[in-house]
Write a protein that holds these residues in place. Structure first.
Motif, PDB file in Angstrom:
ATOM      1  N   HIS A 183      37.284  47.797  38.213  1.00 41.88           N
ATOM      2  CA  HIS A 183      37.656  47.441  36.842  1.00 41.88           C
ATOM      3  C   HIS A 183      36.495  46.663  36.213  1.00 41.88           C
ATOM      4  CE1 HIS A 183      42.255  47.792  37.677  1.00 41.88           C
ATOM      5  NE2 HIS A 183      41.779  48.893  37.119  1.00 41.88           N
ATOM      6  N   HIS A 213      36.468  45.346  42.985  1.00 38.11           N
ATOM      7  CA  HIS A 213      36.964  46.666  42.589  1.00 38.11           C
ATOM      8  C   HIS A 213      36.289  47.105  41.304  1.00 38.11           C
ATOM      9  CE1 HIS A 213      39.631  43.793  40.555  1.00 38.11           C
ATOM     10  NE2 HIS A 213      39.953  44.739  39.689  1.00 38.11           N
ATOM     11  N   ASP A 241      36.269  44.310  34.146  1.00 38.25           N
ATOM     12  CA  ASP A 241      36.319  42.846  34.040  1.00 38.25           C
ATOM     13  C   ASP A 241      35.866  42.179  35.348  1.00 38.25           C
ATOM     14  OD1 ASP A 241      38.716  43.732  35.238  1.00 38.25           O
ATOM     15  OD2 ASP A 241      39.816  41.959  34.600  1.00 38.25           O
ATOM     16  N   HIS A 242      35.579  42.988  36.362  1.00 35.62           N
ATOM     17  CA  HIS A 242      35.005  42.470  37.609  1.00 35.62           C
ATOM     18  C   HIS A 242      33.586  42.986  37.850  1.00 35.62           C
ATOM     19  CE1 HIS A 242      38.757  40.672  39.285  1.00 35.62           C
ATOM     20  NE2 HIS A 242      39.226  41.404  38.290  1.00 35.62           N
ATOM     21  N   HIS A 289      45.894  47.486  44.681  1.00 32.88           N
ATOM     22  CA  HIS A 289      45.729  47.106  43.270  1.00 32.88           C
ATOM     23  C   HIS A 289      45.890  48.390  42.461  1.00 32.88           C
ATOM     24  CE1 HIS A 289      44.474  44.928  39.800  1.00 32.88           C
ATOM     25  NE2 HIS A 289      43.236  45.364  39.759  1.00 32.88           N
ATOM     26  N   ASP A 330      41.681  41.238  42.831  1.00 34.31           N
ATOM     27  CA  ASP A 330      43.008  41.460  42.232  1.00 34.31           C
ATOM     28  C   ASP A 330      43.874  42.164  43.259  1.00 34.31           C
ATOM     29  OD1 ASP A 330      42.047  40.403  39.916  1.00 34.31           O
ATOM     30  OD2 ASP A 330      41.980  42.290  38.793  1.00 34.31           O
ATOM     31  N   HIS A 365      49.203  43.665  39.569  1.00 36.74           N
ATOM     32  CA  HIS A 365      49.082  42.280  40.032  1.00 36.74           C
ATOM     33  C   HIS A 365      50.395  41.757  40.622  1.00 36.74           C
ATOM     34  CE1 HIS A 365      45.196  41.982  37.985  1.00 36.74           C
ATOM     35  NE2 HIS A 365      45.766  42.717  37.049  1.00 36.74           N
TER      36      HIS A 365
HETATM   37 ZN   LIG Z   1      41.693  44.640  38.250  1.00 32.20          ZN
END
Ligand SMILES: [Zn+2]
Length: 535
Positions: free
Chosen positions: A104, A102, A106-107, A230, A252, A484
């Motif tokens: 975000h 996805h 952090d991914h 998510h 996630d 989450h």
């Molecule tokens: Zn995420």
């Protein structure tokens, strides 16, 4: 032999970088920006030097020292000689792609460093959100996900400095492969959005968006892409068929959001593949229960309906479900939801793929808040949005003179507009996001409380500090539905899918799974940074 090596997402929330290898075939599962590790060294005014390319992130352990994986133009002379003796150093020339779960950061964030011939497999919505975020964002050099400016070495003659890697103005686009939509099915507007900002359009641009799951696909793995629920649209989990069986990667996910049905279908379909291994997130393993989006609507409505002054709603606009929740509250309370131009840009982008997203031009309850102080050279996307929706634009003076008619979508970073708006005492600040997770966020929360005091705003749902703990006051809870799944839901997912091996990632408490699955027959293997788990 099939193996998984974890270069990020170990004992931390985010920064997932997981290498899957099956003989000579290799994929990365996400290639995220490691916020936690980044914050250990850097802050707003102390950043990796963009002119140093790979040197800073490699030296600080933000990127794994995998020679051959990264863009050549970011290499400073001798960089790989310096990295050769690092424990995790290895040559990695052949990579078949990145499976992106996805949008975000952090991914997705560190995709910016990867060689541009490594394709990114993802859903159409994720690809488009990632591009809209980059088009309208600050686009630091280490977060250029969809396209980047190649660098060239530059050094003023007569100086003894090391040459700087200076960004050129040329843009280079990455190859994205859409797992759920055939590019031929995209509208002309959608194709135009994807190629917008590039000179070299037509033939090559069309090649840059392709479909990995089409029969002619040249991906070396048989892949399955499962949409999941998510806090950002377009999220997916992945199934990868390896010579040891199916490996499932959750990304996630949650079971309590508006699209919970997607996650349920994912569990059923993945179960049917009899997974050999499940790589499962564990952000909220310690949480017992979750607030639903409908509760957010009801609690938000109650607070806002009883307010006469201005309402500021603080939530992540990329969480489009939340934006639509507040749009509904605006309709029900006779207010207008005034979002920022970048939120309007994101919504307009999403509508290219999901026609059920409301049309900004047609929706009476939408307004777009434009910053008070004019910028000297507004970017093209911003000019386009402000022209296209000219009748929707409101300025501080419009909000100031009709405060009870607006819900302003502001976050902490937009509070500097308040001196222009002058909210009347008793106006409401509705906080619909998560509690602070680290010291830096706690400092920002203290600042936020100071702003509220300065303008005599009433906070609602806003965590308050007491004895070193940040807690939402009683009677103001239930304004944020987490992206989450809770601990019980995650265990349910694991038990139902019943893999032979479960590997927890994206969690500060991975041993939760060891403690709670000992009777399940599922073998839980905890990853460590840079170590390889054979499947
Ligand atoms: Zn995420």
């Amino acid at each position: 032999m099939v193996s998984l090596t974890f270069y990020g997402g170990v004992d931390e929330i985010g920064g997932n970088k997981i290498l899957l290898e099956d003989g000579e075939r290799r994929l990365f599962l996400d290639f995220g920006f490691p916020f936690k590790r980044h914050k250990q060294f850097y802050e707003e005014y102390l950043k990796p030097r963009s002119g140093a390319g790979l040197l800073d992130p490699l030296t600080m352990g933000l990127l794994p020292p995998l020679e051959g994986l990264y863009r050549n133009d970011l290499e400073t002379p001798g960089i790989w000689r310096q990295c050769q003796h690092r424990p995790l150093h290895r040559r990695l020339d052949q990579i078949d792609g990145v499976l992106l779960s996805h949008a975000h950061l952090d991914h997705s964030g560190h995709i910016s460093f990867l060689r541009d011939d490594i394709p990114v497999y993802t859903t159409a919505v994720t690809a488009f959100i990632a591009k809209a975020m980059q088009d309208s964002g600050k686009a630091d050099f280490d977060q250029q996900v969809c396209y980047f400016n190649p660098t060239v070495q530059e050094c003023p003659t007569g100086w003894r400095q090391v040459a700087c890697l200076a960004s050129t103005t040329a843009k280079q686009q990455r190859q994205f492969c859409l797992a759920d939509v055939h590019p031929g099915a995209l509208s002309a507007d959608a194709i135009q959005f994807w190629t917008w900002g590039f000179w070299e359009k037509t033939a090559r641009q069309k090649e840059l968006i392709s479909c990995p799951l089409a029969p002619h696909s040249d991906c070396s793995f048989n892949l399955r892409c499962f949409p999941v629920d998510h806090s950002i649209p377009g999220a997916c989990a992945w199934g990868i068929e390896t010579s040891s069986g199916w490996v499932i990667y959750s990304g996630d996910l949650r079971l309590h959001g508006k699209r919970a049905e997607l996650t349920r279908r994912f569990i059923d379909e993945a179960l049917g593949l009899r997974p050999r291994a499940l790589v499962l997130e564990g952000t909220n393993v310690l949480r017992e229960a979750n607030v639903s989006e409908h509760e957010v609507y009801e609690n938000g409505l109650k607070a806002i309906a009883s307010t006469n002054g201005l309402v500021i709603a603080d939530f992540s606009p990329r969480d489009v479900d939340r934006l639509l929740t507040f749009l509904q509250i605006a309709r029900d309370t006779g207010r207008k939801l005034a979002m920022l131009p970048k939120d309007a840009f994101l919504l307009k982008t999403m509508r290219l793929l999901e026609p059920e997203i409301p049309d900004i031009a047609q929706e009476d309850s939408f307004a777009i808040y434009q910053d008070t102080i004019a910028s000297r050279s507004p970017s093209l996307w911003l000019r386009n949005i402000c022209q296209e929706y000219a009748s929707k634009i409101v300025l501080a003076e419009d909000v100031s003179s009709a405060q009870a008619q607006f819900i302003l979508c502001f976050s902490f970073y937009d509070l500097n507009e308040l001196p222009s708006i002058g909210p009347r005492p008793g106006s409401l600040y509705v906080y619909s996001s998560s509690e602070p997770h680290d010291e830096e966020q706690e400092i920002d929360f203290r600042r936020l409380h100071n702003w509220l005091k300065q303008f005599e705003l009433r906070g609602f749902g806003l965590p308050v500090e007491s004895n070193g703990e940040w807690q939402v006051p009683d009677g103001e809870k239930g304004l944020h539905a987490s992206g989450h799944a809770s601990g019980p839901d995650l265990l349910k997912i694991a038990r139902e899918m019943n893999p032979e091996v479960l590997i927890p990632v994206h969690s500060e408490y991975p041993s939760f799974y060891v403690d709670h699955l000992s009777d399940s027959g599922i073998r839980v293997v905890l990853p460590t940074v840079g170590a390889t788990i054979e499947i």
